[in-house]
Enzyme design. Structure first.
Site, PDB file in Angstrom:
ATOM      1  NE  ARG A 362      -3.559  -2.312   2.654  1.00  0.00           N
ATOM      2  CZ  ARG A 362      -4.378  -2.561   3.669  1.00  0.00           C
ATOM      3  NH1 ARG A 362      -4.499  -1.672   4.649  1.00  0.00           N
ATOM      4  NH2 ARG A 362      -5.083  -3.681   3.705  1.00  0.00           N
ATOM      5  CD  GLN A 380      -4.226  -6.943   5.575  1.00  0.00           C
ATOM      6  OE1 GLN A 380      -4.669  -7.354   4.521  1.00  0.00           O
ATOM      7  NE2 GLN A 380      -4.866  -6.048   6.298  1.00  0.00           N
ATOM      8  CG  ASP A 382      -6.443 -10.831   5.088  1.00  0.00           C
ATOM      9  OD1 ASP A 382      -7.310 -10.379   5.842  1.00  0.00           O
ATOM     10  OD2 ASP A 382      -5.908 -10.176   4.186  1.00  0.00           O
ATOM     11  CG  HIS A 384     -11.057 -13.581   3.069  1.00  0.00           C
ATOM     12  ND1 HIS A 384      -9.713 -13.673   2.785  1.00  0.00           N
ATOM     13  CD2 HIS A 384     -11.342 -12.256   3.177  1.00  0.00           C
ATOM     14  CE1 HIS A 384      -9.219 -12.451   2.695  1.00  0.00           C
ATOM     15  NE2 HIS A 384     -10.182 -11.573   2.928  1.00  0.00           N
ATOM     16  CE  LYS A 463     -12.838  -0.523  10.309  1.00  0.00           C
ATOM     17  NZ  LYS A 463     -11.432  -0.316   9.966  1.00  0.00           N
ATOM     18  CG  HIS A 509     -13.404  -9.283   4.359  1.00  0.00           C
ATOM     19  ND1 HIS A 509     -12.745  -9.234   3.158  1.00  0.00           N
ATOM     20  CD2 HIS A 509     -14.728  -9.159   4.061  1.00  0.00           C
ATOM     21  CE1 HIS A 509     -13.632  -9.075   2.171  1.00  0.00           C
ATOM     22  NE2 HIS A 509     -14.838  -9.025   2.704  1.00  0.00           N
TER      23      HIS A 509
END
Length: 636
Positions: A362, A380, A382, A384, A463, A509
């Site tokens: 990013r 990350q 992560d 899902h 979130k 997420h």
């Protein structure tokens, strides 16, 4: 009589025009002394505000955020008054309260020096002794422009001209000093008992590099000297614990000129990182997650479909392959979605939990890069989760439990925020309402206290954010749970239901560490580099007293290595006390000193990095002890 409804629901009556400060004193002498500002029907006002109608009134002290902000905003005004007394030619810009303190921006021809800060502090003390009341004056736009134009305060004039036509314009005055301000402020300068100016930095007017560079003086303020001293101690302790400093001293990582914002992990840093990732994998496997890996570079059309192209493009990096535009992934979710979409799924398979330690990139401006805390590439942790609508609450609770377990392992307390729909977002109000309600119900089912953070959700869904608290009381946003009804729609995700028809799954997420790099930075500062034994890059260093003890020292090393304990041998021809000091500086949990007696008896003299000498014990006893400490991931 005017009826006043207080926070506890009780109602009191007062003569019309009674100032709020009198009401605070009437409720209790202590509140009268400690109240700083108040809210009337939700609108913040000064304590001098006269009440002319029935209203709900809440008082705020320094313990409350509105009270703290008003206190420090008032300190900024006192600092500006001191600057104008000492340097009349200086022009005023803005001076708000910020987290932990305040600042004021000044347009001054000469840079402020440390000696200037000392003079300004002394003048501030004089203003506090004068105990000047803060007086609010509401004026017309014309009066305001006339006053600040006559004073030559061009930045204030610019601000006035940009206010909406129907804006209420006010200024505050203490003594001879006048400043454009909406308020509220504390009753008088005498309330500012303890303050400190901490630094000077450059700041562009309005944050725009095309504008003039101003000088920003930072400071902090507290009602009590003891609170200020504690804060200043924490600041110094934070400098001592700075992960950038410790990262270099302990040889964990570096940031090179050739890659600003792209961290390099050294061998010891990789040991720490691998331990965190191994722990992550083990715990996710226990909870039914399957690990995946998705590409770093993916076609532009994917990011257009996901909505990132429209909502996140300014933070992304791009490349071209075979004359087609590609993007380096800023998030892992589209890749995880493609893995789910690669084959047909039955309702019997759901929930499907796909986890990924995914490297993302990013774009960050160079001025905000900060060690491992703010970088341009990071991993990350992560996952899902694809599920039936009926599984939403159970899955959210499962993630909450996982986050709670992880943070507990490291000894972190945390706070929870529920972030709602941002201004820049996708989807209907109905979908957002459904998703937000589902998150709220899960939090309530867990009995968790949470704060609503309006408008800070992801562009595709609300979130839950977890803000962990370190040993210095600082908070860091790490874990998050995002509920998403939109991505499954955009990517046409389906499962085959009991009825044999295709249906749309719901998606979560979530991250726990957040960014592995940032979490390592947080851990480094939290533990001041003295990581728990299970995480320490080197867990034991063996120190022979003399050359004749080297053979036995090597036997000790071999025994520890057999148990996969990370051990080093320091066989240098140096005094043992020197070796101990060096091992302690490297934050190694255990030092094993071996000499004639230890070699003869098969023992080791154990020293701990903080507890010191722990006596002599059989080698096998020490091995069993440290293995248990590693197994339980003890942090003491």
């Amino acid at each position: 009589m005017v009826k006043v409804t207080l926070k506890d629901g009780s109602v009191r009556e007062y003569e019309p025009g009674t100032p709020l400060v009198r009401i605070a004193q009437d409720i209790s002498p202590r509140l009268g002394r400690e109240a700083l500002v108040a809210a009337v029907d939700g609108r913040l006002v000064d304590l001098s505000y006269p009440l002319h109608r029935d209203a709900a009134v809440e008082f705020y002290t320094f313990e409350d955020e509105p009270g703290r902000d008003a206190f420090r905003h008032s300190a900024a005004h006192v600092m500006a008054q001191a600057v104008k007394r000492l340097f009349p030619e200086v022009k005023l810009a803005i001076g708000p309260a910020i987290a932990g303190g305040f600042y004021y921006d000044f347009d001054a021809e000469k840079p402020f020096t440390p000696a200037d800060l000392e003079k300004i502090e002394r003048e501030m003390q004089a203003i506090v002794k004068e105990d000047l009341p803060f007086k609010r004056v509401e004026v017309s736009r014309e009066e305001a422009l006339e006053r600040f134009s006559a004073a030559g305060e061009k930045y204030k004039v610019e601000l006035i001209n940009e206010l909406p036509e129907d804006a209420v314009i006010s200024y505050y005055q203490q003594g001879e000093f006048v400043d454009l301000c909406a308020g509220p402020h504390i009753p008088s300068t005498g309330r500012l008992k303890a303050f400190k100016l901490t630094s000077v930095a450059g700041a562009y007017w309005r944050g725009d590099e095309r504008n003039k560079m101003l000088q920003r003086i930072y400071g902090t303020a507290f009602p009590k000297k003891s609170q200020l001293e504690e804060y200043l101690f924490r600041i110094e302790e934070a400098k001592r614990r700075d992960h950038r400093k410790l990262g270099a001293e302990l040889d964990l990582f570096s940031i090179q000129e050739e890659g600003p914002g792209f961290p390099f992990f050294h061998p010891k840093g990789m040991v720490l990182r691998n331990q965190l990732e191994q722990f992550w994998r083990e715990e996710h496997y226990k909870r039914g997650y399957q690990e995946i890996r998705t590409p770093i570079i993916l076609n532009r059309s994917l990011w257009e479909r996901s909505g990132h192209w429209e909502h996140y493009r300014e933070n992304m990096y791009f490349t071209r392959i075979d004359d087609v535009e590609y993007a380096i992934k800023p998030m892992n979710c589209p890749g995880g979605i493609l893995v789910y979409k690669s084959r047909l799924h039955s309702y019997r398979e759901l929930p499907i939990r796909l986890a990924e330690l995914g490297l993302v990139h990013r774009h960050e401006l160079s001025g905000v890069l900060h060690g491992l805390m703010r970088v341009r590439c990071f991993t990350q942790d992560d996952a899902h989760i694809f599920m039936l609508p009926s599984q939403i609450r159970e899955e959210i609770i499962g993630v909450i439990d996982l986050v709670d377990y992880f943070y507990g392992i490291f000894g972190f307390n945390y706070k929870v925020e529920l972030s709602t729909r941002p201004e820049k977002s996708m989807g209907s109000d109905e979908i957002w309402e459904m998703a937000t309600t589902a998150l709220e119900e899960a939090l309530k089912a867990k009995g968790m206290k949470y704060k609503v953070n309006e408008g800070d959700g992801a562009f595709y869904g609300p979130k839950i954010d977890f803000h962990l608290e370190d040993c210095l009381g600082r908070t860091w946003q790490c874990g998050t749970i995002q509920l998403d009804f939109l991505m499954p729609e955009k990517f046409d995700l389906t499962y085959v239901g009991e009825d044999g028809q295709k249906h749309r799954p719901v998606m979560i997420h979530r991250v726990v560490f957040g960014s592995i790099e940032r979490f390592i930075g947080i851990l480094t500062e939290h533990f001041a580099g003295a990581f728990p034994t299970w995480l320490a890059p080197v867990q034991v260093r063996v120190l022979p007293i003399a050359d004749r003890h080297a053979d036995y020292a090597r036997q000790v090393v071999e025994r520890l290595e057999k148990e996969n304990i990370r051990v080093e041998l320091d066989a240098r021809n140096e005094k043992v006390n020197y070796k101990i000091r060096e091992a302690q500086a490297q934050k190694i949990p255990y030092m094993l000193v071996v000499g004639d007696r230890e070699a003869r008896e098969g023992t080791v003299a154990v020293r701990h990095r903080t507890r010191g000498d722990e006596g002599t014990q059989p080698l096998e006893e020490f091995v069993a002890r440290i293995l248990e400490e590693i197994r339980t991931k003890a942090i003491g």
